[in-house]
Design an enzyme around this catalytic site. Structure first.
Site, mmCIF file in Angstrom:
data_model
loop_
_atom_site.group_PDB
_atom_site.id
_atom_site.type_symbol
_atom_site.label_atom_id
_atom_site.label_comp_id
_atom_site.label_asym_id
_atom_site.label_seq_id
_atom_site.Cartn_x
_atom_site.Cartn_y
_atom_site.Cartn_z
ATOM 1 N N ASN A 9 -38.208 -16.251 -24.570
ATOM 2 C CA ASN A 9 -37.813 -15.727 -25.846
ATOM 3 C C ASN A 9 -38.510 -14.319 -26.092
ATOM 4 O O ASN A 9 -39.879 -14.406 -26.312
ATOM 5 C CB ASN A 9 -38.310 -16.736 -27.108
ATOM 6 C CG ASN A 9 -38.011 -16.239 -28.385
ATOM 7 O OD1 ASN A 9 -37.376 -14.989 -28.611
ATOM 8 N ND2 ASN A 9 -38.843 -16.920 -29.252
ATOM 9 N N LYS A 11 -38.334 -12.177 -28.386
ATOM 10 C CA LYS A 11 -38.580 -11.648 -29.914
ATOM 11 C C LYS A 11 -38.011 -10.126 -30.157
ATOM 12 O O LYS A 11 -37.059 -9.721 -29.481
ATOM 13 C CB LYS A 11 -39.968 -12.041 -30.253
ATOM 14 C CG LYS A 11 -40.269 -13.443 -29.813
ATOM 15 C CD LYS A 11 -41.807 -13.967 -30.361
ATOM 16 C CE LYS A 11 -41.719 -15.355 -29.792
ATOM 17 N NZ LYS A 11 -43.111 -16.000 -30.268
ATOM 18 N N GLU A 96 -40.931 -18.507 -36.251
ATOM 19 C CA GLU A 96 -41.141 -17.596 -37.000
ATOM 20 C C GLU A 96 -39.676 -17.405 -37.692
ATOM 21 O O GLU A 96 -40.127 -16.782 -39.090
ATOM 22 C CB GLU A 96 -41.021 -16.365 -35.917
ATOM 23 C CG GLU A 96 -42.467 -16.169 -35.252
ATOM 24 C CD GLU A 96 -42.299 -15.798 -33.827
ATOM 25 O OE1 GLU A 96 -41.433 -15.198 -33.392
ATOM 26 O OE2 GLU A 96 -43.453 -16.073 -33.231
ATOM 27 N N GLU A 166 -42.602 -26.968 -30.439
ATOM 28 C CA GLU A 166 -43.554 -25.710 -30.203
ATOM 29 C C GLU A 166 -44.416 -25.923 -31.526
ATOM 30 O O GLU A 166 -44.149 -25.381 -32.450
ATOM 31 C CB GLU A 166 -42.721 -24.402 -30.439
ATOM 32 C CG GLU A 166 -41.810 -24.281 -29.505
ATOM 33 C CD GLU A 166 -41.569 -22.657 -29.509
ATOM 34 O OE1 GLU A 166 -41.697 -22.164 -28.193
ATOM 35 O OE2 GLU A 166 -41.059 -22.021 -30.458
HETATM 36 P P1 PGA Z 1 -45.680 -17.845 -26.954
HETATM 37 O O1 PGA Z 1 -44.445 -18.060 -27.741
HETATM 38 O O2 PGA Z 1 -45.383 -18.184 -25.771
HETATM 39 O O3 PGA Z 1 -45.962 -16.065 -26.955
HETATM 40 O O4 PGA Z 1 -46.799 -18.611 -27.636
HETATM 41 C C1 PGA Z 1 -43.534 -19.051 -27.707
HETATM 42 C C2 PGA Z 1 -42.345 -19.043 -28.707
HETATM 43 O O5 PGA Z 1 -42.650 -18.377 -29.788
HETATM 44 O O6 PGA Z 1 -41.414 -19.585 -28.202
#
Ligand code: PGA
Length: 249
Positions: A9, A11, A96, A166
């Site tokens: 992901n 983002k 998020e 998560e």
């Molecule tokens: P991270 O994010 O691996 O940076 O903790 C995981 C996610 O938000 O899917």
């Protein structure tokens, strides 16, 4: 069908050139693997990513979408727009989206309905916050997130779902759930699904773990019997780290 998946992901990271550079490097370096490898760049770079990966096994997913078909929803993207450029998988319910953009279970349930009506595959994210774990409320939170958004679906619709547990306290924090904590929750998720549906369905569902997965901890997490892979944030932005995580499966 239970499959192994490693999904990145991205983002709100990587412009067009950076996206194409990372995809080229990833395709070139990706080792043979039984796992499905998926990347989710930003909306503006999805079409280019699909073109770029035409002859690669790496698949492309969207990070979000709206549940409406079309119309006056400024700034939103529809399922048809994604399908039109060849994107058939969508991440829904990321923490998020839930916390920064106020997406609650009822809102997410509508997105799930639309994605399924369009025959898309969904990577559905959920997980408890730190306070909820400290209060020993994490199992109740997770089961209500699943129930509210997914337990109205029929068994056939579940074939289009991948779950991603998560824990919010582990996302982007460097704090990872221990392999035991991940396994405990994944086993609980299967038990909850078995009770709502059937043990067979619970056994078939692919459940990913996400939250600060890195090359150094991926192997131990992925070796847990109920963990089928990972949803990777930060570490998916660096080719060698992401490849090492794919290799850990
Ligand atoms: P991270 O994010 O691996 O940076 O903790 C995981 C996610 O938000 O899917």
């Amino acid at each position: 069908m239970r499959t192994q998946i490693v999904a990145g992901n991205w983002k709100m990271n990587k412009n067009l050139e950076e996206t194409e550079a990372l995809l080229s490097e990833l395709s070139a370096k990706l080792p043979d693997t039984n796992a499905e490898v998926i990347v989710a760049p930003t909306f503006v770079n999805l079409a280019s990513a699909v073109r770029h990966l035409q002859s690669s096994v790496v698949q492309v997913a969207a990070q979000n979408m709206h549940f409406e078909e079309s119309g006056a929803f400024t700034g939103e993207i529809s399922a048809d727009m994604l399908l039109n450029i060849g994107v058939t998988t969508v991440i829904l319910g990321h923490s998020e989206r839930r916390s920064l953009f106020n997406e609650d279970d009822a809102f997410l349930a509508k997105k799930v309905q639309t994605a399924l009506a369009k025959d898309m595959r969904i990577i559905f994210c959920f997980g408890e916050e730190l306070e909820e774990r400290k209060n020993n409320n994490h199992f109740a939170v997770v089961s209500s997130q699943l129930k509210n958004a997914l337990f109205n679906l029929d068994t056939a619709q579940w074939q289009h779902l991948v779950l991603a547990y998560e824990p919010v306290w582990a996302i982007g924090t460097g704090e990872t759930a221990t392999p035991e904590q991940a396994q405990e929750m994944h086993a609980f998720i299967r038990k909850t699904i078995a009770e709502a549906y059937t043990p067979e369905l619970a056994d078939e569902v692919t459940i990913l773990y996400g939250g600060s997965v890195k090359p150094t901890n991926a192997g131990e997490i992925f070796s847990q019997p109920d963990v089928d892979g990972g949803l990777i944030g930060g570490a998916s932005l660096k080719c060698d780290d992401f490849i090492a995580i794919v290799q850990a499966i």
